[in-house]
Design a protein around this motif. Structure first.
Motif, PDB file in Angstrom:
ATOM      1  N   HIS A  53      45.518  37.025  47.727  1.00 25.70           N
ATOM      2  CA  HIS A  53      45.434  37.057  46.367  1.00 25.70           C
ATOM      3  C   HIS A  53      43.986  38.104  46.077  1.00 25.70           C
ATOM      4  O   HIS A  53      43.673  38.367  44.936  1.00 25.70           O
ATOM      5  CB  HIS A  53      44.890  35.688  45.836  1.00 25.70           C
ATOM      6  CG  HIS A  53      45.840  34.600  46.041  1.00 25.70           C
ATOM      7  ND1 HIS A  53      45.637  33.401  46.036  1.00 25.70           N
ATOM      8  CD2 HIS A  53      46.982  34.583  46.417  1.00 25.70           C
ATOM      9  CE1 HIS A  53      46.621  32.700  46.242  1.00 25.70           C
ATOM     10  NE2 HIS A  53      47.413  33.411  46.587  1.00 25.70           N
ATOM     11  N   ILE A  99      52.825  44.128  40.210  1.00 28.77           N
ATOM     12  CA  ILE A  99      53.227  43.107  41.035  1.00 28.77           C
ATOM     13  C   ILE A  99      54.525  42.454  40.892  1.00 28.77           C
ATOM     14  O   ILE A  99      54.961  42.180  39.709  1.00 28.77           O
ATOM     15  CB  ILE A  99      52.208  41.785  40.827  1.00 28.77           C
ATOM     16  CG1 ILE A  99      50.621  42.335  40.920  1.00 28.77           C
ATOM     17  CG2 ILE A  99      52.495  40.671  41.698  1.00 28.77           C
ATOM     18  CD1 ILE A  99      49.597  41.362  40.372  1.00 28.77           C
ATOM     19  N   LEU A 140      43.790  41.733  43.737  1.00 36.25           N
ATOM     20  CA  LEU A 140      45.298  41.809  42.818  1.00 36.25           C
ATOM     21  C   LEU A 140      45.228  42.835  41.591  1.00 36.25           C
ATOM     22  O   LEU A 140      45.931  43.273  41.031  1.00 36.25           O
ATOM     23  CB  LEU A 140      45.825  40.646  42.486  1.00 36.25           C
ATOM     24  CG  LEU A 140      46.735  39.874  43.584  1.00 36.25           C
ATOM     25  CD1 LEU A 140      47.070  38.314  43.006  1.00 36.25           C
ATOM     26  CD2 LEU A 140      47.867  40.609  44.156  1.00 36.25           C
ATOM     27  N   SER A 141      43.801  42.393  41.265  1.00 37.82           N
ATOM     28  CA  SER A 141      43.428  43.416  40.049  1.00 37.82           C
ATOM     29  C   SER A 141      43.550  44.820  40.345  1.00 37.82           C
ATOM     30  O   SER A 141      43.795  45.824  39.178  1.00 37.82           O
ATOM     31  CB  SER A 141      42.004  43.101  39.616  1.00 37.82           C
ATOM     32  OG  SER A 141      41.057  43.519  40.527  1.00 37.82           O
ATOM     33  N   ASP A 195      49.018  48.318  40.994  1.00 36.20           N
ATOM     34  CA  ASP A 195      49.576  49.102  39.803  1.00 36.20           C
ATOM     35  C   ASP A 195      50.684  48.156  39.190  1.00 36.20           C
ATOM     36  O   ASP A 195      51.063  48.115  37.920  1.00 36.20           O
ATOM     37  CB  ASP A 195      50.261  50.360  40.197  1.00 36.20           C
ATOM     38  CG  ASP A 195      49.111  51.253  40.679  1.00 36.20           C
ATOM     39  OD1 ASP A 195      48.012  51.518  39.878  1.00 36.20           O
ATOM     40  OD2 ASP A 195      49.397  51.856  41.574  1.00 36.20           O
ATOM     41  N   LEU A 228      48.252  34.773  39.493  1.00 37.34           N
ATOM     42  CA  LEU A 228      49.102  35.730  38.577  1.00 37.34           C
ATOM     43  C   LEU A 228      48.802  35.585  37.115  1.00 37.34           C
ATOM     44  O   LEU A 228      49.009  36.511  36.519  1.00 37.34           O
ATOM     45  CB  LEU A 228      50.567  35.772  38.828  1.00 37.34           C
ATOM     46  CG  LEU A 228      50.973  35.785  40.330  1.00 37.34           C
ATOM     47  CD1 LEU A 228      52.652  35.694  40.456  1.00 37.34           C
ATOM     48  CD2 LEU A 228      50.468  37.099  41.119  1.00 37.34           C
ATOM     49  N   LYS A 240      50.947  43.390  34.505  1.00 39.50           N
ATOM     50  CA  LYS A 240      51.403  44.120  35.653  1.00 39.50           C
ATOM     51  C   LYS A 240      52.702  43.523  36.280  1.00 39.50           C
ATOM     52  O   LYS A 240      53.195  44.005  37.379  1.00 39.50           O
ATOM     53  CB  LYS A 240      50.178  44.147  36.591  1.00 39.50           C
ATOM     54  CG  LYS A 240      49.145  44.818  36.308  1.00 39.50           C
ATOM     55  CD  LYS A 240      48.067  44.875  37.504  1.00 39.50           C
ATOM     56  CE  LYS A 240      46.738  45.732  36.833  1.00 39.50           C
ATOM     57  NZ  LYS A 240      45.720  45.757  37.849  1.00 39.50           N
ATOM     58  N   LEU A 241      52.826  42.243  35.846  1.00 38.55           N
ATOM     59  CA  LEU A 241      54.200  41.464  36.484  1.00 38.55           C
ATOM     60  C   LEU A 241      55.381  42.214  36.178  1.00 38.55           C
ATOM     61  O   LEU A 241      55.534  42.698  35.083  1.00 38.55           O
ATOM     62  CB  LEU A 241      54.131  40.174  36.231  1.00 38.55           C
ATOM     63  CG  LEU A 241      52.774  39.191  36.411  1.00 38.55           C
ATOM     64  CD1 LEU A 241      53.129  37.854  36.243  1.00 38.55           C
ATOM     65  CD2 LEU A 241      52.659  39.306  38.054  1.00 38.55           C
ATOM     66  N   GLY A 293      46.228  35.798  35.284  1.00 35.67           N
ATOM     67  CA  GLY A 293      45.433  36.896  34.480  1.00 35.67           C
ATOM     68  C   GLY A 293      45.978  38.434  34.899  1.00 35.67           C
ATOM     69  O   GLY A 293      45.334  39.297  34.472  1.00 35.67           O
ATOM     70  N   GLN A 294      47.105  38.527  35.508  1.00 36.15           N
ATOM     71  CA  GLN A 294      47.555  39.779  35.813  1.00 36.15           C
ATOM     72  C   GLN A 294      49.116  40.128  34.926  1.00 36.15           C
ATOM     73  O   GLN A 294      49.746  40.905  35.594  1.00 36.15           O
ATOM     74  CB  GLN A 294      47.862  39.954  37.398  1.00 36.15           C
ATOM     75  CG  GLN A 294      46.699  39.634  38.300  1.00 36.15           C
ATOM     76  CD  GLN A 294      45.614  40.386  37.992  1.00 36.15           C
ATOM     77  OE1 GLN A 294      46.010  41.709  37.566  1.00 36.15           O
ATOM     78  NE2 GLN A 294      44.410  40.129  38.072  1.00 36.15           N
ATOM     79  N   LYS A 295      49.243  39.400  34.022  1.00 35.29           N
ATOM     80  CA  LYS A 295      50.561  39.342  33.410  1.00 35.29           C
ATOM     81  C   LYS A 295      51.254  40.852  33.062  1.00 35.29           C
ATOM     82  O   LYS A 295      52.321  41.030  33.220  1.00 35.29           O
ATOM     83  CB  LYS A 295      50.702  38.492  32.031  1.00 35.29           C
ATOM     84  CG  LYS A 295      50.763  37.027  32.581  1.00 35.29           C
ATOM     85  CD  LYS A 295      50.830  36.030  31.394  1.00 35.29           C
ATOM     86  CE  LYS A 295      51.832  36.227  30.505  1.00 35.29           C
ATOM     87  NZ  LYS A 295      52.306  35.420  29.504  1.00 35.29           N
TER      88      LYS A 295
END
Length: 271
Positions: free
Chosen positions: A139, A148, A142-143, A146, A191, A197-198, A193-195
């Motif tokens: 993990h 995920i 992950l920020s 580019d 994941l 990039k999903l 906080g990374q929506k």
């Protein structure tokens, strides 16, 4: 069955990519494909010539040669083969020289080398990132990703991540969606906080079963009903979270990667 040679004084990757693009236009023809890389001397060219001639004499018909040989003397040796010779260098470089009013550098292996240290380092870092973040293994950082990729196990996330890294220098992580996520109907905490990039990969249950059956034969993991359940739940979760997705069943890795780059507007770094 026709024999096809990809001949290059470098890795042969360019000859393969261009040649494959042309060969796919001929359905119903079986091709035996042979790559001859690093043909960068007259001695190697002579060996290459013998191999092509022997293949043509074996009864499988006239061989086809896709060439990206830069050195003209080496090229002329290979050209002597009794084969259909398709020279990408002459096809593209000569008209470009005329159009630009410049002579090319005629540098061997320039398109797939470490000559540009910045771009090469970027690609290596992207590959290392993809491997470290494969299948939710880490993990951390992950920020920095580019993109995920998310989806059920064996939906194509790993090969797509590695292709994005190797071909475009894109830092791609991938994360499996599992039954626990479906019970909660929430994304894994890492994941959330990374929506932005999903990106989701989905697949038909029948194809997923085939893939899983090869990995774990006759297991619940490969059971068709279980595959159908996981895919349905993953699709529901991705729709709920507003995650764009693509069905990987009948698409190549190249098509999937190109779609992801376009939809997420990720800059390409082509090598």
């Amino acid at each position: 069955m026709r024999t096809v040679f990809f001949v290059s004084d470098g890795t042969g990757i360019t000859a393969q990519m261009l040649g494959h693009s042309l060969l796919t236009q001929f359905e119903g023809v079986d091709f035996k494909q042979i790559t001859l890389p690093f043909v960068d001397s007259l001695e190697k060219a002579a060996e290459c010539l013998v191999r092509i001639e022997n293949e043509s004499a074996s009864g499988s018909g006239q061989a086809i040669v896709f060439s990206t040989l830069v050195n003209q003397d080496v090229r002329q040796v290979v050209r002597k083969a009794k084969a259909l010779f398709i020279d990408f260098f002459e096809t593209f470089i000569d008209p470009l020289e005329a159009g630009l009013g410049l002579k090319s550098s005629h540098t061997i292996g320039r398109s797939h080398s470490a000559m540009d240290k910045k771009e090469y380092q970027q690609r290596i870092e992207a590959i290392n990132f993809a491997m470290a973040h494969d299948d939710g293994a880490s993990h951390r950082e992950l920020s920095l990703a580019d993109v995920i990729l998310v989806g059920v196990s064996r939906s194509g996330k790993t090969p797509t991540s590695l292709y994005l890294a190797l071909q475009f220098g894109v830092k791609a992580a991938n994360y499996p969606l599992i039954p626990e996520d479906f019970h909660r109907m929430q994304l894994p905490e890492a994941l959330r906080g990374q929506k932005a990039k999903l990106y989701g990969l989905t697949i038909t249950p029948e194809r997923l079963r085939e893939i899983r059956q090869e990995r774990r034969p006759d297991s619940r993991y490969a059971d068709l009903d279980n595959c159908r359940f996981e895919i349905d739940e993953a699709d529901k979760l991705m729709r709920r979270e507003g995650i764009r997705s693509i069905n990987s069943t009948s698409k190549s890795i190249e098509e999937i990667a190109t779609t992801i780059l376009r939809e997420l507007r990720i800059p390409r770094h082509v090598y």
